[in-house]
Design an enzyme around this catalytic site. Structure first.
Site, PDB file in Angstrom:
ATOM      1  N   HIS A 211      64.295  73.683 -42.872  1.00  0.00           N
ATOM      2  CA  HIS A 211      64.311  73.169 -44.888  1.00  0.00           C
ATOM      3  C   HIS A 211      64.113  71.926 -44.918  1.00  0.00           C
ATOM      4  O   HIS A 211      63.467  71.976 -45.731  1.00  0.00           O
ATOM      5  CB  HIS A 211      65.233  74.607 -44.210  1.00  0.00           C
ATOM      6  CG  HIS A 211      64.945  75.756 -44.008  1.00  0.00           C
ATOM      7  ND1 HIS A 211      63.910  76.573 -44.539  1.00  0.00           N
ATOM      8  CD2 HIS A 211      64.862  76.540 -42.847  1.00  0.00           C
ATOM      9  CE1 HIS A 211      63.673  77.970 -44.326  1.00  0.00           C
ATOM     10  NE2 HIS A 211      63.891  77.561 -43.158  1.00  0.00           N
TER      11      HIS A 211
ATOM     12  N   ASN B 240      64.040  80.530 -35.509  1.00  0.00           N
ATOM     13  CA  ASN B 240      63.981  81.575 -37.093  1.00  0.00           C
ATOM     14  C   ASN B 240      63.854  83.029 -36.559  1.00  0.00           C
ATOM     15  O   ASN B 240      64.146  84.103 -36.902  1.00  0.00           O
ATOM     16  CB  ASN B 240      62.503  80.941 -38.059  1.00  0.00           C
ATOM     17  CG  ASN B 240      62.742  81.571 -39.497  1.00  0.00           C
ATOM     18  OD1 ASN B 240      63.985  81.677 -40.111  1.00  0.00           O
ATOM     19  ND2 ASN B 240      63.046  82.608 -39.714  1.00  0.00           N
TER      20      ASN B 240
HETATM   21  C1  LIG Z   1      71.352  77.923 -44.010  1.00  0.00           C
HETATM   22  C2  LIG Z   1      70.659  78.713 -44.765  1.00  0.00           C
HETATM   23  C3  LIG Z   1      69.383  78.592 -43.613  1.00  0.00           C
HETATM   24  C4  LIG Z   1      68.228  79.037 -43.131  1.00  0.00           C
HETATM   25  C5  LIG Z   1      67.640  78.791 -44.942  1.00  0.00           C
HETATM   26  C6  LIG Z   1      66.955  80.294 -44.684  1.00  0.00           C
HETATM   27  C7  LIG Z   1      65.882  80.532 -45.895  1.00  0.00           C
HETATM   28  C8  LIG Z   1      66.677  81.778 -46.401  1.00  0.00           C
HETATM   29  C9  LIG Z   1      65.930  82.244 -48.027  1.00  0.00           C
HETATM   30  C10 LIG Z   1      66.309  82.563 -49.510  1.00  0.00           C
HETATM   31  C11 LIG Z   1      67.462  84.272 -48.707  1.00  0.00           C
HETATM   32  C12 LIG Z   1      67.850  84.703 -49.583  1.00  0.00           C
HETATM   33  C13 LIG Z   1      68.236  85.858 -48.802  1.00  0.00           C
HETATM   34  C14 LIG Z   1      68.820  87.377 -50.732  1.00  0.00           C
HETATM   35  C15 LIG Z   1      67.909  87.101 -50.999  1.00  0.00           C
HETATM   36  C16 LIG Z   1      68.808  88.035 -52.558  1.00  0.00           C
HETATM   37  C17 LIG Z   1      68.474  87.187 -53.637  1.00  0.00           C
HETATM   38  C18 LIG Z   1      69.748  88.438 -55.266  1.00  0.00           C
HETATM   39  O1  LIG Z   1      68.622  88.960 -55.589  1.00  0.00           O
HETATM   40  O2  LIG Z   1      68.860  87.570 -55.771  1.00  0.00           O
HETATM   41  O3  LIG Z   1      66.112  80.153 -43.479  1.00  0.00           O
HETATM   42  O4  LIG Z   1      64.913  81.268 -43.567  1.00  0.00           O
HETATM   43 FE   LIG Z   2      64.120  79.457 -42.290  1.00  0.00          FE
END
Ligand SMILES: CC/C=C\C[C@@H](/C=C/C=C\CCCCCCCC(=O)O)OO
Ligand SMILES: [Fe+2]
Length: 703
Positions: free
Chosen positions: A365, A556
């Site tokens: 990412h 992932n």
């Molecule tokens: C350490 C991070 C590792 C990889 C990043 C990940 C990407 C995630 C992107 C968004 C996740 C958001 C989850 C929660 C959403 C709820 C937000 C809200 O309600 O405001 O890679 O897959």
């Molecule tokens: Fe990811």
């Protein structure tokens, strides 16, 4: 690659398009000033100065990552919001992080993300709500209750029941208000427990997953013995590891000496010592978490499987405490056997942090976003290299913006649920500083760097694997070679010789931007190729495409399968080993009396576990509009026969590779991917249906 314009190198631009070509690039670069609006299509750089939130809470102040020798980091997309009144180096946060309008999710993707998020996080919200009414740090009362997460449905909470989760998932509240009412929510049983409920307890599964699990980028060859730290012994204590030859030879059944094992390349390691040791005391100063530096040693058996030999846990010296460390092994002594189980859980928490913060977030990412910004700032949409790369950038800026809004931010899901807590993302900056270099992001070079392969022109893929049955490497090299073949043919079509490359101002500007701005903190590091030949260009572009597609897929899409049942991969270890000196007599007595309870108290709390399970469910889900590597939905549209032919060969090769992987998963000689209850290794299979499938390589880092 559904591009709307014919590819032209800069020097070949039809006269009538020349002004458009330069004007469009100027518009996409912007002027570096002002706050971005959702309708903008401006690509510019910024440091990660928006993860903290000091205006809302002084405890949420975080260091700026990027732009300093202390915290080197890749750059993100510039948003231009006002700076914090309390900390002028920090950018204020808003509900949504800007991304250029062409980087937005499609309607289908948006809906899938929201609905999956709603379903996933609400799975978490209900147990969380139940326990937040009592204590958000509450451990699971039994393994029976852990299993019930997958057996009984739970009722939807009301929006006002979400308690502290309100600040963690604000967008979800809106969905909840508009979302479905009184449904029963059920976590799907993760694939690995579907086949073998007790897999998480077994040493051989722990070892196998280092080769065929969700973090296959960590294991490395032991190349010297005794094992030594590179940290300053005056600060951190004795550099030489406490893992002695005697311990290892005993655990190897004395089939050979350690010296013989090292020379025969039979010893391997998860080395989480020097990375984590400097942070141990800072992490321990936070509530309900702990940390050790750790080393885990494996022996390569004659049948190609790994035997887990020993774990060393180290607490470094501090002004008030001497260094403490101890080596744990499996044992027939029940107390030692339970200590071994607890030590494995600590290492699994270390591996969970290494996986999410380094193998996943940093190396895919975070490292890819500068390539996207540089490509849009310096390569016209007419440029053939832009058109080659464009499908591999889809949705990445948007998913990264969402990660900054809810996952990696101060008080976000990562800080709430992973051992390092407020130091989590800072640790990814340490890894970027000490480990990241462009050239070893290529799969072959990464395997050689870790001692997991040696170059051998006579071998398949030009590499001889140190562990022949290393499913991630075996399958990944098939995919790497397929990408390399396609990219090499594409580059040959537009760059017949080196002089064409040297004269391509846009391409050279792209690469200069990548190295000196997007990854500017590493601009003088080794490993940056000069794009001075068709081969070097093809290798660099293959590396970018590999990282954005297959590397990301490898780390992932197995997250829910392997970590959905959190005892297999706890995100955090919350209590110290009961034998750590000075021994806490009460904790030791409690451990001896009820080690099952002691392990559950070390595990993530109910809130942490269900929140992480929910997010992993979300992140492991393929959207219905996903576009897969070499898929015909992104075939080149123009009538260039050479390009069409090369892409057709790429697509055909990937379909052939799928069949090879299926055959490998049926081959009982390959014990690291085929056997009783073993999850077949499918993470490198190129294509997938929507949902949580444990396979499929999207073109891009799209979730
Ligand atoms: C350490 C991070 C590792 C990889 C990043 C990940 C990407 C995630 C992107 C968004 C996740 C958001 C989850 C929660 C959403 C709820 C937000 C809200 O309600 O405001 O890679 O897959
Ligand atoms: Fe990811």
């Amino acid at each position: 690659m559904v591009c709307t314009v014919q590819p032209y190198l800069p020097g070949q631009t039809p006269p009538g398009l020349r002004s458009y070509r330069s004007k469009d690039l100027e518009e996409k670069r912007g002027d570096g000033r002002g706050e971005r609006k959702p309708s903008d299509r401006i690509y510019d750089y910024a440091t990660y100065n928006d993860l903290g939130d000091p205006d809302s809470d002084a405890a949420k102040a975080r260091p700026v990552l990027g732009g300093s020798a202390q915290f080197p980091y890749p750059r993100r997309c510039r948003t231009g919001r006002p700076m914090s009144a309390k900390d002028p180096s920090t950018e204020t946060r808003s509900g949504d992080n800007y991304v250029p309008r062409d980087e937005a999710f499609s309607e289908v993707k948006n809906l899938q993300f929201s609905v999956t998020t709603l379903r996933s996080v609400l799975h978490a919200a209900v147990p969380a709500v139940q326990s937040t009414l009592i204590d958000p740090n509450l451990a699971f009362p039994s393994f029976f209750v852990i299993d019930k997460l997958f057996e009984d449905g739970v009722e939807l909470p009301k929006a006002d029941q979400l308690g502290f989760l309100r600040s963690v998932v604000p967008r979800l509240l809106q969905l909840l208000r508009d979302g479905p009412g009184d449904q029963v929510l059920l976590f799907d049983r993760p694939a690995n427990v579907q086949k073998d409920k007790f897999a998480w307890l077994r040493d051989e599964e722990f070892a196998r997953e280092t080769l065929a699990g969700m973090n296959p980028y960590a294991i490395e060859l032991v190349r010297e013995f005794p094992l030594k730290s590179k940290l300053d012994p005056a600060v951190y204590g004795q550099a030489e590891s406490a893992i002695t030859a005697e311990v290892l030879e005993r655990q190897m059944g004395r089939v050979m000496t350690v010296a013989e094992a090292v020379s025969q390349k039979r010893l391997f390691m998860l080395d989480y010592h020097d990375l984590f040791l400097p942070y141990v005391h800072r992490i321990r100063a936070q509530a309900h978490t702990t940390m050790y530096g750790s080393r885990t040693i494996f022996f390569l058996c004659n049948d190609g499987t790994l035997r887990l030999l020993a774990i060393e846990l180290t607490r470094p010296a501090s002004p008030t405490q001497p260094q403490w460390r101890r080596v744990f092994t499996s044992s027939t002594d029940t107390t030692e056997s339970w200590l071994w189980r607890m030590a494995k859980s600590h290492v699994r928490a270390h591996d969970s942090g290494h996986h999410e913060l380094i193998s996943h977030w940093l190396r895919t990412h975070c490292a890819v976003e500068p390539y996207i910004i540089a490509a849009n700032r310096q390569l016209s949409e007419m440029h053939p290299v832009y058109q080659l790369l464009h499908p591999h950038f889809r949705y990445t800026m948007r998913i990264n913006a969402l990660a900054r809004s809810a996952l990696i931010n101060a008080g976000g899901i990562i800080e709430l649920s992973f051992s390092p807590q407020r130091y989590a993302i800072e640790l990814s900056s340490v890894a970027y500083d000490k480990l990241w270099r462009f050239d070893t992001e290529a799969l072959p070079a990464d395997l050689v760097r870790r001692g997991m392969a040696v170059e051998d022109p006579a071998a398949e893929h030009g590499l001889r694997l140190t562990i022949p049955d290393y499913p991630f490497a075996n399958d990944g090299l098939l995919v790497w070679d397929a990408i390399k073949g396609w990219v090499t043919a594409y580059v040959a079509r537009f760059y017949p010789d080196a002089s064409t490359l040297a004269g391509d101002a846009e391409l050279q500007a792209f690469w200069t931007d990548v190295r000196t701005v997007g990854h500017g903190d590493k601009k003088d590091a080794p490993g940056w190729p000069a794009l001075d030949s068709p081969d070097s260009l093809a290798h660099a572009l293959t590396t970018i495409i590999w990282v954005a597609s297959a590397h990301h897929a490898a780390v992932n899409f197995g997250q829910y399968d392997f970590a959905g049942y959190f005892p297999n991969r706890p995100s955090i270890a919350r209590t110290n080993m009961p034998v750590e000196e000075p021994v806490d007599a009460t904790a030791l007595a409690a451990f001896l009396d009820n080690p099952d309870q002691a392990l559950r108290e070390c595990f993530p709390s109910q809130v942490q576990a269900t929140l992480v399970m929910a997010v992993l469910d979300l992140l492991s889900t393929h959207s219905p509009d996903e576009e897969y590597l070499g898929g015909m939905e992104t075939a080149p549209w123009n009538d260039d026969a050479t390009v069409q032919d090369a892409y057709g060969k790429f697509n055909a090769r990937l379909k052939e590779i799928e069949g090879i992987m299926d055959e490998r998963n049926k081959d009982r000689r390959l014990k690291n991917r085929c056997g009783a209850g073993i999850l077949p290794y499918q993470l490198m299979k190129p294509f997938s249906q929507p949902g949580v499938t444990g396979m499929g390589i999207p073109n891009s880092t799209s979730i």
